[in-house]
Design an enzyme around this catalytic site. Structure first.
Site, PDB file in Angstrom:
ATOM      1  N   ASP A   1      35.385  20.696  52.760  1.00  8.36           N
ATOM      2  CA  ASP A   1      33.880  20.823  52.834  1.00  8.36           C
ATOM      3  C   ASP A   1      33.355  22.416  52.421  1.00  8.36           C
ATOM      4  O   ASP A   1      33.645  23.396  53.545  1.00  8.36           O
ATOM      5  CB  ASP A   1      33.276  20.439  54.324  1.00  8.36           C
ATOM      6  CG  ASP A   1      33.605  19.130  54.325  1.00  8.36           C
ATOM      7  OD1 ASP A   1      33.101  18.171  53.799  1.00  8.36           O
ATOM      8  OD2 ASP A   1      34.465  18.662  55.385  1.00  8.36           O
TER       9      ASP A   1
ATOM     10  N   ARG B   1      34.555  26.515  55.159  1.00  8.85           N
ATOM     11  CA  ARG B   1      35.824  26.500  55.908  1.00  8.85           C
ATOM     12  C   ARG B   1      36.639  27.896  55.797  1.00  8.85           C
ATOM     13  O   ARG B   1      37.062  28.346  57.012  1.00  8.85           O
ATOM     14  CB  ARG B   1      36.794  25.553  55.533  1.00  8.85           C
ATOM     15  CG  ARG B   1      35.962  24.222  55.722  1.00  8.85           C
ATOM     16  CD  ARG B   1      35.290  23.830  56.720  1.00  8.85           C
ATOM     17  NE  ARG B   1      34.699  22.210  56.924  1.00  8.85           N
ATOM     18  CZ  ARG B   1      33.911  21.912  57.906  1.00  8.85           C
ATOM     19  NH1 ARG B   1      33.284  22.714  58.451  1.00  8.85           N
ATOM     20  NH2 ARG B   1      33.452  20.671  57.896  1.00  8.85           N
TER      21      ARG B   1
ATOM     22  N   ARG C   1      21.054  22.126  55.313  1.00  6.12           N
ATOM     23  CA  ARG C   1      22.096  21.761  54.211  1.00  6.12           C
ATOM     24  C   ARG C   1      21.522  21.142  53.011  1.00  6.12           C
ATOM     25  O   ARG C   1      22.295  20.933  52.084  1.00  6.12           O
ATOM     26  CB  ARG C   1      23.068  20.958  54.911  1.00  6.12           C
ATOM     27  CG  ARG C   1      23.859  21.799  56.051  1.00  6.12           C
ATOM     28  CD  ARG C   1      24.803  20.766  56.919  1.00  6.12           C
ATOM     29  NE  ARG C   1      25.655  20.194  56.311  1.00  6.12           N
ATOM     30  CZ  ARG C   1      26.376  19.034  56.749  1.00  6.12           C
ATOM     31  NH1 ARG C   1      26.147  18.449  58.003  1.00  6.12           N
ATOM     32  NH2 ARG C   1      27.392  18.240  55.927  1.00  6.12           N
TER      33      ARG C   1
ATOM     34  N   LYS D   1      26.985  13.059  49.344  1.00  6.72           N
ATOM     35  CA  LYS D   1      26.925  12.653  50.885  1.00  6.72           C
ATOM     36  C   LYS D   1      25.609  13.003  51.336  1.00  6.72           C
ATOM     37  O   LYS D   1      24.860  13.820  50.957  1.00  6.72           O
ATOM     38  CB  LYS D   1      28.152  13.371  51.542  1.00  6.72           C
ATOM     39  CG  LYS D   1      27.879  14.911  51.716  1.00  6.72           C
ATOM     40  CD  LYS D   1      29.222  15.453  52.462  1.00  6.72           C
ATOM     41  CE  LYS D   1      28.854  16.897  52.665  1.00  6.72           C
ATOM     42  NZ  LYS D   1      30.345  17.660  53.261  1.00  6.72           N
ATOM     43  N   HIS D   2      25.235  12.014  52.431  1.00  3.18           N
ATOM     44  CA  HIS D   2      26.030  10.862  53.126  1.00  3.18           C
ATOM     45  C   HIS D   2      25.172   9.730  52.952  1.00  3.18           C
ATOM     46  O   HIS D   2      23.982   9.608  53.337  1.00  3.18           O
ATOM     47  CB  HIS D   2      26.177  11.244  54.593  1.00  3.18           C
ATOM     48  CG  HIS D   2      26.500  12.707  54.906  1.00  3.18           C
ATOM     49  ND1 HIS D   2      25.523  13.771  54.765  1.00  3.18           N
ATOM     50  CD2 HIS D   2      27.730  13.107  55.343  1.00  3.18           C
ATOM     51  CE1 HIS D   2      26.657  14.787  55.073  1.00  3.18           C
ATOM     52  NE2 HIS D   2      27.723  14.341  55.448  1.00  3.18           N
TER      53      HIS D   2
ATOM     54  N   HIS E   1      28.589  12.892  64.524  1.00  6.14           N
ATOM     55  CA  HIS E   1      29.697  13.461  65.212  1.00  6.14           C
ATOM     56  C   HIS E   1      29.718  13.233  66.648  1.00  6.14           C
ATOM     57  O   HIS E   1      30.754  12.904  67.202  1.00  6.14           O
ATOM     58  CB  HIS E   1      29.620  14.866  64.904  1.00  6.14           C
ATOM     59  CG  HIS E   1      29.861  15.401  63.630  1.00  6.14           C
ATOM     60  ND1 HIS E   1      29.148  15.544  62.801  1.00  6.14           N
ATOM     61  CD2 HIS E   1      31.109  15.886  63.153  1.00  6.14           C
ATOM     62  CE1 HIS E   1      29.571  16.138  61.607  1.00  6.14           C
ATOM     63  NE2 HIS E   1      30.917  16.326  61.613  1.00  6.14           N
TER      64      HIS E   1
ATOM     65  N   ASP F   1      32.924   8.936  55.692  1.00  3.20           N
ATOM     66  CA  ASP F   1      33.091  10.215  56.581  1.00  3.20           C
ATOM     67  C   ASP F   1      34.111  10.037  57.693  1.00  3.20           C
ATOM     68  O   ASP F   1      34.787   9.033  57.783  1.00  3.20           O
ATOM     69  CB  ASP F   1      31.610  10.248  57.334  1.00  3.20           C
ATOM     70  CG  ASP F   1      31.234  11.572  57.490  1.00  3.20           C
ATOM     71  OD1 ASP F   1      32.223  12.492  57.413  1.00  3.20           O
ATOM     72  OD2 ASP F   1      29.975  12.072  57.723  1.00  3.20           O
TER      73      ASP F   1
END
Length: 333
Positions: free
Chosen positions: A74, A82, A142, A172-173, A185, A257
């Site tokens: 990602d 990351r 985002r 996405k998503h 999450h 996901d």
């Protein structure tokens, strides 16, 4: 002894692992034949280290006698990156969207150059959710914009540029996470919007991304009550096979996901979740953390193939899509 059903099942998984080096658990998954590996901050310290790790992953797969898996990450820019050392710092996509399509294309080309050099084949970006809810705890900046047309235009420019540079993109998503007030999450978001609103706000950027040739789409663990009451989109044949494949005409790879997110993992047995996502039309399932769950996924999927719950023709379609993505974007080392 090699079990062809397990290999068929493993091909439809993209797995994570705990540290900066190939460990015994990841080596086991590579031996099973997983289709892909995803890197997180726990794996990635710098561009140079990511490049070395990507080579090690593919070398380990070859030593196990399997095909080269795709290596994914990602790398959205802004707060969702990351590894930062050796990669150019890029603002949140809201700022890029305000600057327009040319800036989005520049970012896509930059990402391709830097990620390809680090051995990354698939980037789970861009976010094509519409920033329609200021209280959204997980999307917000985002997203390129609160305007669906602007999101679609910027996402398309980003996708074309990144894929021209040799890195597969992922919109996405699906079918849209921009208006939720719950982070999937942590829990399962439910949206009451009618289908007219969905087609007017959430879907146009996905339609634009598909027209731009996006290689893959990622589903959302979000319930759209008007589409399939009580069923997360990831597990909804109405959302995946019906809306994304049928109405929007998408022919590429559909990723779930991460199935370890609480929106899914807290609500049903893990293996059953995996089978249901594939039944809905997903091609490749993200299982990003626990080796035991990765093993459970292979057991449950291979069992579903053996019983006929997942037909071999259905599995072959997903394999063909993954093969096409690999042929276009995966480098052996």
């Amino acid at each position: 002894m090699h079990d062809p059903l397990r290999a068929m099942a493993a091909r439809m998984l993209c797995v994570g692992f705990p540290g900066p080096e190939v460990d015994a658990g990841l080596r086991q998954m590579l031996a099973e034949g997983v289709g892909g590996v995803i890197l997180f901050a726990r794996n990635a310290t710098s561009a140079a280290q990511v490049g070395a790790l990507s080579r090690d992953i593919k070398r380990a797969a070859a030593e196990c006698g399997g095909p080269a898996p795709f290596v994914s990450i990602d790398h959205e820019g802004g707060r969702v990156v990351r590894a930062r050392d050796g990669f150019t710092a890029v603002p949140e996509m809201r700022e890029i969207g305000a600057a327009g399509q040319a800036e989005a294309a520049w970012v896509g080309a930059l990402f391709a150059q830097e990620l390809r050099a680090a051995g990354i084949d698939v980037n789970f970006a861009p976010v094509v959710d519409v920033d329609s809810n200021p209280a959204n705890p997980v999307i917000g900046a985002r997203s390129f914009s609160s305007d669906p047309a602007a999101v679609g235009a910027c996402a398309s420019a980003f996708i074309r540029a990144m894929q021209a540079g040799g890195v597969a993109s992922c919109a996405k998503h699906f079918p849209g996470h921009g208006d939720t007030h719950v982070d999937s999450h942590l829990d399962l978001p439910v949206l009451p919007h009618g289908l007219e609103r969905l087609r007017r706000v959430e879907l146009p950027p996905f339609r634009d991304a598909i027209a731009a040739g996006v290689a893959s789409v990622m589903t959302a663990h979000v319930v759209f009550e008007a589409l399939d009451p009580g069923v997360p989109a990831t597990m909804s044949a109405r959302a995946v096979d019906g809306l994304l494949r049928g109405e929007l005409g998408f022919g590429g790879v559909i990723f779930s996901d991460d199935l370890e997110m609480k929106a899914i993992a807290d609500r049903m047995p893990f293996g059953e979740a995996c089978v249901r996502a594939l039944e809905a039309g997903c091609d490749c399932l993200l299982v990003c953390h626990e080796l035991d769950r990765q093993r459970a996924a292979i057991e449950s999927i291979s069992g579903a193939i053996a019983s006929g719950r997942l037909t071999r023709d259905r599995v072959a379609l997903s394999h063909a899509r993954l093969d096409a993505l690999s042929a276009a974007y995966v480098r052996a080392t």
